[in-house]
Design an enzyme around this catalytic site. Structure first.
Site, PDB file in Angstrom:
ATOM      1  CG  ASP A 175       4.485  -7.006   7.738  1.00 27.30           C
ATOM      2  OD1 ASP A 175       3.301  -7.365   7.608  1.00 27.30           O
ATOM      3  OD2 ASP A 175       4.916  -6.399   8.741  1.00 27.30           O
ATOM      4  CB  ILE A 215      -0.925   0.016   1.249  1.00 25.77           C
ATOM      5  CG1 ILE A 215      -1.628  -1.335   1.428  1.00 25.77           C
ATOM      6  CG2 ILE A 215      -1.942   1.145   1.163  1.00 25.77           C
ATOM      7  CD1 ILE A 215      -2.611  -1.703   0.367  1.00 25.77           C
ATOM      8  CG  ASP A 225       8.559  -3.856   6.292  1.00 20.74           C
ATOM      9  OD1 ASP A 225       7.790  -4.834   6.342  1.00 20.74           O
ATOM     10  OD2 ASP A 225       8.818  -3.162   7.296  1.00 20.74           O
ATOM     11  CD  GLU A 228       4.115  -7.641  16.729  1.00 23.15           C
ATOM     12  OE1 GLU A 228       4.768  -7.898  15.703  1.00 23.15           O
ATOM     13  OE2 GLU A 228       4.517  -6.849  17.609  1.00 23.15           O
TER      14      GLU A 228
END
Ligand SMILES: *[C@@H]1O[C@H](CO)[C@@H](O)[C@H](O)[C@H]1NC(C)=O
Ligand SMILES: *[C@@H]1O[C@H](CO)[C@@H](O)[C@H](O)[C@H]1NC(C)=O
Length: 344
Positions: free
Chosen positions: A203, A115, A205, A295
Site C-alpha cells: 500500500d 490513486i 500509505d 484483505e
C-alpha cells in the site's frame, strides 16, 4: 629379455613426463585455485564477478556457527506448524541471505498504487524505500497511478529503476483496492514475468523506518496483521457470511494477514492475485463484497494455499497498537491518515 622391457618402460615414462611438463609448464595455475563460484558472466542473472566474491565477507563463509541447541528467539513462534519460517528480528543472518540472493542475481519488483489523494504519501514512501528496501539489490518500482504528473522525480540509487504506469481512477476506494488484484495479475503476465523474479505488493500509505531486505523473500509470503497477533480465531475479522467467496468459518484459520503487504515469486503472486480477483468477481455477481475487501480474499487464499514464509508484525506496524516488547523493530509503519481527506 626382462632388461629389454625395463629399458622400454623407462623410455616411455621419460617421454610421458616430458610431454606433461611441456604442456603444463605455462598454465595459469591461478585459475584453478580461485573461488569455485567464479563463473563466466553469460546469463543476465549472473551479475557476480569474481572480484565481488573475493571482497565479500562470505568468500570464506565466515560467520557464527548455527547452534542446533540454541533457539534464536524464545518469546515468539519462529516457524508455523506447516514449517514456514516467521521472520522476526534476531532470527536470520543477513550476510548469508544477501550473498545467496546476490549469487542468484535476484531482481525484485515493488508495486504500489497511487490513486487520487494517495499522492500525498508517495514521496515519503519512495524516499524511505530507497533508504531501507532491499539495499544493494536490483529493484524495479512499478507505480500505478491515475495521475502521472503527481509522481515525484526522485533520484534512485544504482541498480534501481522506476516505471510509472497510467491507470484509470475509480470512484470508490473499495473499487480501487479491489481492482489492484486484477491489475497486478494482468501486468505480471504482460510484462513483469520477464523483468523481475520476485514481486512485493505494498500500500502507498506506508513508510519504511528500518531495514527490509531479502529475508522477506520466498515463494509466497504474507504479513501477520499487527492488530491480531495475540488474538483468538473468533476475534479475526474474517468474512463470516457463508455465501461469500471470502468466507472463513470461526473454527478455521491460522493468523490474520494484512492486505497492505504481500508478495513472492512473480508466478506465485500471479496465482494469488488471480484467486483474489476471481473471488471478488464471484461475490460481485451476487452483489456482495467481503468485509475487508481484498484483505478478506487474501486471508481466504492463505488459508488454503499456506504462505511459505510469514513476516512478523514488525513488517507492517501501526503505532495505534503501541510498542509490545516482542516487536523489537518497526520496519514499515502506517502513516496516520485522515480518512475523510484521502477517501472521498
Ligand atoms: C519529472 O521529470 C520529467 C522530465 O524529466 C518531467 O516531464 C516531469 O514533469 C517531472 N515531474 C515532476 C512531478 O516533477
Ligand atoms: C449458511 O449460514 C446460514 C445461517 O447462518 C445457515 O442457515 C446455512 O445452513 C449455512 N449454509 C451452509 C451451506 O453452510
Amino acid at each position: 629379455m626382462a632388461g629389454k622391457y625395463l629399458v622400454f618402460t623407462c623410455l616411455f615414462l621419460a617421454f610421458l613426463l616430458s610431454f606433461t611438463w611441456y604442456h603444463l609448464k605455462d598454465r595459469d595455475w591461478g585459475r584453478y585455485t580461485a573461488f569455485p563460484c567464479q563463473t563466466e558472466n553469460t546469463g543476465s542473472n549472473s551479475i557476480i564477478s569474481h572480484e565481488r566474491l573475493k571482497d565479500s565477507p562470505l568468500h570464506r563463509m565466515l560467520y557464527e556457527k548455527p547452534d542446533l541447541l540454541k533457539l534464536p528467539r524464545t518469546d515468539v513462534m519462529i516457524a508455523t506448524p506447516w514449517q514456514a519460517p516467521i521472520v522476526w528480528d534476531g532470527t536470520y543472518n543477513l550476510d548469508i541471505l544477501n550473498e545467496l540472493f546476490h549469487l542468484r542475481g535476484a531482481r525484485i519488483g515493488l508495486s504500489v498504487f497511487v490513486i487520487r489523494k494517495y499522492k500525498v504519501f508517495i514521496n515519503d514512501f519512495l524516499q524511505s524505500a530507497e533508504e531501507f528496501f532491499m539495499a544493494g539489490h536490483k529493484v524495479h518500482y512499478y507505480v500505478f497511478t491515475d495521475d502521472v504528473s503527481g509522481i515525484p522525480n526522485i533520484t534512485l540509487k544504482e541498480g534501481r529503476n522506476m516505471e510509472v504506469v497510467k491507470i484509470s481512477g475509480y470512484k470508490r476506494w473499495q473499487d480501487i483496492t479491489m481492482r489492484r488484484m486484477q491489475l497486478i495479475r494482468d501486468y505480471i503476465s504482460q510484462k513483469l514475468i520477464n523483468e523481475v523474479d520476485y514481486l512485493v505488493c505494498l500500500d502507498a500509505d506506508l513508510k519504511f523506518m528500518d531495514h527490509i531486505g531479502v529475508e522477506i523473500l520466498g515463494d509466497v509470503f504474507g504479513v501477520i496483521h499487527p492488530g491480531f497477533f495475540g488474538e483468538s480465531r473468533t476475534a479475526f475479522t474474517h468474512e463470516r457470511r457463508n455465501y461469500s467467496a471470502g468466507y472463513i468459518p470461526e473454527d478455521e484459520g491460522d493468523f490474520y494477514y494484512t492486505g497492505c503487504f504481500f508478495g513472492g515469486t512473480v508466478e506465485e503472486v500471479y496465482k494469488l492475485t488471480n484467486f483474489c480477483h476471481n473471488a471478488m468477481m464471484e461475490d460481485k455477481a451476487k452483489n456482495i463484497e467481503a468485509l475487508w475487501h481484498d484483505e478478506s480474499y487474501l486471508n481466504k487464499y492463505f488459508l488454503y494455499h499456506k504462505p511459505t514464509k510469514l513476516l512478523s508484525p514488525e513488517y507492517a506496524w501501526n503505532d495505534y497498537y503501541g510498542s509490545p516488547v516482542v516487536v523489537k523493530r518497526k520496519r514499515l509503519v502506517h502513516v496516520p491518515k485522515d480518512y475523510n481527506a484521502v477517501r472521498d
